[in-house]
Write a protein that holds these residues in place. Sequence first.
Motif, PDB file in Angstrom:
ATOM      1  N   THR A  35       0.843  -1.184   0.000  1.00 51.24           N
ATOM      2  CA  THR A  35       0.000   0.000   0.000  1.00 51.24           C
ATOM      3  C   THR A  35       0.886   1.244   0.000  1.00 51.24           C
ATOM      4  OG1 THR A  35      -1.499   1.346   1.336  1.00 51.24           O
ATOM      5  CG2 THR A  35      -0.242  -0.320   2.504  1.00 51.24           C
ATOM      6  N   ARG A  36       0.448   2.249  -0.695  1.00 51.69           N
ATOM      7  CA  ARG A  36       1.152   3.532  -0.671  1.00 51.69           C
ATOM      8  C   ARG A  36       0.278   4.643  -0.112  1.00 51.69           C
ATOM      9  NH1 ARG A  36       4.179   3.443  -6.236  1.00 51.69           N
ATOM     10  NH2 ARG A  36       5.919   2.130  -5.626  1.00 51.69           N
ATOM     11  N   CYS A  37      -1.037   4.444  -0.177  1.00 52.49           N
ATOM     12  CA  CYS A  37      -1.930   5.532   0.221  1.00 52.49           C
ATOM     13  C   CYS A  37      -2.429   5.376   1.653  1.00 52.49           C
ATOM     14  CB  CYS A  37      -3.102   5.620  -0.744  1.00 52.49           C
ATOM     15  SG  CYS A  37      -4.308   4.293  -0.558  1.00 52.49           S
ATOM     16  N   GLY A  38      -2.080   4.295   2.291  1.00 54.47           N
ATOM     17  CA  GLY A  38      -2.507   4.105   3.678  1.00 54.47           C
ATOM     18  C   GLY A  38      -3.991   3.799   3.819  1.00 54.47           C
ATOM     19  N   GLY A  39      -4.611   3.293   2.773  1.00 55.94           N
ATOM     20  CA  GLY A  39      -6.013   2.886   2.877  1.00 55.94           C
ATOM     21  C   GLY A  39      -7.005   3.921   2.399  1.00 55.94           C
ATOM     22  N   LYS A  40      -6.538   4.871   1.584  1.00 61.52           N
ATOM     23  CA  LYS A  40      -7.433   5.947   1.128  1.00 61.52           C
ATOM     24  C   LYS A  40      -7.935   5.733  -0.294  1.00 61.52           C
ATOM     25  CE  LYS A  40      -5.586   9.299   4.295  1.00 61.52           C
ATOM     26  NZ  LYS A  40      -4.204   9.418   4.689  1.00 61.52           N
ATOM     27  N   MET A  41      -7.759   4.542  -0.811  1.00 66.46           N
ATOM     28  CA  MET A  41      -8.226   4.169  -2.140  1.00 66.46           C
ATOM     29  C   MET A  41      -7.530   4.979  -3.241  1.00 66.46           C
ATOM     30  SD  MET A  41     -12.128   3.122  -3.195  1.00 66.46           S
ATOM     31  CE  MET A  41     -12.795   4.633  -2.672  1.00 66.46           C
ATOM     32  N   GLY A  70     -13.386  -1.491 -11.768  1.00 64.71           N
ATOM     33  CA  GLY A  70     -14.015  -1.845 -13.052  1.00 64.71           C
ATOM     34  C   GLY A  70     -14.375  -3.322 -13.099  1.00 64.71           C
ATOM     35  N   SER A  71     -14.014  -3.970 -14.205  1.00 63.87           N
ATOM     36  CA  SER A  71     -14.427  -5.361 -14.399  1.00 63.87           C
ATOM     37  C   SER A  71     -13.689  -6.347 -13.484  1.00 63.87           C
ATOM     38  CB  SER A  71     -14.215  -5.762 -15.863  1.00 63.87           C
ATOM     39  OG  SER A  71     -12.849  -5.664 -16.185  1.00 63.87           O
ATOM     40  N   LEU A  72     -12.616  -5.905 -12.817  1.00 61.25           N
ATOM     41  CA  LEU A  72     -11.914  -6.801 -11.889  1.00 61.25           C
ATOM     42  C   LEU A  72     -12.835  -7.282 -10.767  1.00 61.25           C
ATOM     43  CD1 LEU A  72      -8.454  -5.011 -11.519  1.00 61.25           C
ATOM     44  CD2 LEU A  72      -8.944  -7.141 -12.733  1.00 61.25           C
ATOM     45  N   ILE A  73     -13.809  -6.444 -10.415  1.00 63.31           N
ATOM     46  CA  ILE A  73     -14.763  -6.805  -9.363  1.00 63.31           C
ATOM     47  C   ILE A  73     -15.435  -8.134  -9.695  1.00 63.31           C
ATOM     48  CG2 ILE A  73     -17.077  -6.191  -8.519  1.00 63.31           C
ATOM     49  CD1 ILE A  73     -15.349  -4.429  -7.048  1.00 63.31           C
ATOM     50  N   ASP A  74     -15.732  -8.340 -10.987  1.00 62.41           N
ATOM     51  CA  ASP A  74     -16.449  -9.561 -11.402  1.00 62.41           C
ATOM     52  C   ASP A  74     -15.642 -10.826 -11.153  1.00 62.41           C
ATOM     53  OD1 ASP A  74     -18.458  -7.865 -12.237  1.00 62.41           O
ATOM     54  OD2 ASP A  74     -17.685  -7.757 -14.290  1.00 62.41           O
ATOM     55  N   SER A  75     -14.312 -10.693 -11.104  1.00 58.09           N
ATOM     56  CA  SER A  75     -13.488 -11.873 -10.836  1.00 58.09           C
ATOM     57  C   SER A  75     -13.093 -11.967  -9.359  1.00 58.09           C
ATOM     58  CB  SER A  75     -12.257 -11.883 -11.743  1.00 58.09           C
ATOM     59  OG  SER A  75     -11.541 -10.685 -11.635  1.00 58.09           O
ATOM     60  N   GLY A  76     -13.782 -11.199  -8.519  1.00 56.60           N
ATOM     61  CA  GLY A  76     -13.572 -11.323  -7.075  1.00 56.60           C
ATOM     62  C   GLY A  76     -12.460 -10.462  -6.520  1.00 56.60           C
ATOM     63  N   ILE A  77     -11.893  -9.596  -7.346  1.00 56.43           N
ATOM     64  CA  ILE A  77     -10.840  -8.710  -6.870  1.00 56.43           C
ATOM     65  C   ILE A  77     -11.479  -7.586  -6.045  1.00 56.43           C
ATOM     66  CG2 ILE A  77      -8.978  -7.122  -7.548  1.00 56.43           C
ATOM     67  CD1 ILE A  77      -8.401 -10.086  -8.164  1.00 56.43           C
ATOM     68  N   ARG A  78     -10.883  -7.319  -4.894  1.00 52.32           N
ATOM     69  CA  ARG A  78     -11.322  -6.223  -4.025  1.00 52.32           C
ATOM     70  C   ARG A  78     -10.111  -5.447  -3.543  1.00 52.32           C
ATOM     71  NH1 ARG A  78     -16.248  -6.684  -1.279  1.00 52.32           N
ATOM     72  NH2 ARG A  78     -15.732  -4.537  -0.737  1.00 52.32           N
ATOM     73  N   LEU A  79     -10.362  -4.220  -3.119  1.00 56.60           N
ATOM     74  CA  LEU A  79      -9.323  -3.442  -2.451  1.00 56.60           C
ATOM     75  C   LEU A  79      -9.390  -3.809  -0.977  1.00 56.60           C
ATOM     76  CD1 LEU A  79      -9.846   0.041  -4.161  1.00 56.60           C
ATOM     77  CD2 LEU A  79      -8.045  -1.644  -4.626  1.00 56.60           C
ATOM     78  N   SER A  80      -8.291  -4.318  -0.450  1.00 58.45           N
ATOM     79  CA  SER A  80      -8.325  -4.798   0.935  1.00 58.45           C
ATOM     80  C   SER A  80      -8.637  -3.671   1.915  1.00 58.45           C
ATOM     81  CB  SER A  80      -7.011  -5.490   1.292  1.00 58.45           C
ATOM     82  OG  SER A  80      -5.943  -4.575   1.246  1.00 58.45           O
TER      83      SER A  80
END
Length: 118
Positions: A35-41, A70-80
């Motif tokens: 992470t570089r943003c410290g959780g700020k998306m 975007g479409s990554l959500i459909d493959s189960g990718i999330r931002l932790s």
Amino acid sequence: MDFEVTFQPEGTKVKVRRNTSVLEAARRAGVRIPTRCGGKMGCLMCKVQIQDEERNSCLPPKEAERRKLGSLIDSGIRLSCQTVITGDLTVIVPEDPLKAAVRKKLEAARKGQADDFI
Ligand code: FES
């Protein structure tokens, strides 16, 4: 109530309270998620994968996270940093790209396929 979060592929487990983020759970477990943003998306470096059968153990992505991924959500990718835990959960942490490149070179060298391996 505590929930058990398992980080794969290592299988590291940690107990956390409801509404803890996956990023925070990883930190408590000693699992490295970049992470570089410290959780700020802002950095989008904290991607993890949540499999279909696990999606009820976290809150669904908000619109801002959907837009970022975007479409990554459909493959189960999330931002932790944005994934909020609401039940026992298994999280797949992608391999670091540099580690993956080194591992592939080593595997190729073992098989005698890498003439240029140093
Ligand atoms: S930590 Fe930067 S987007 Fe999640």
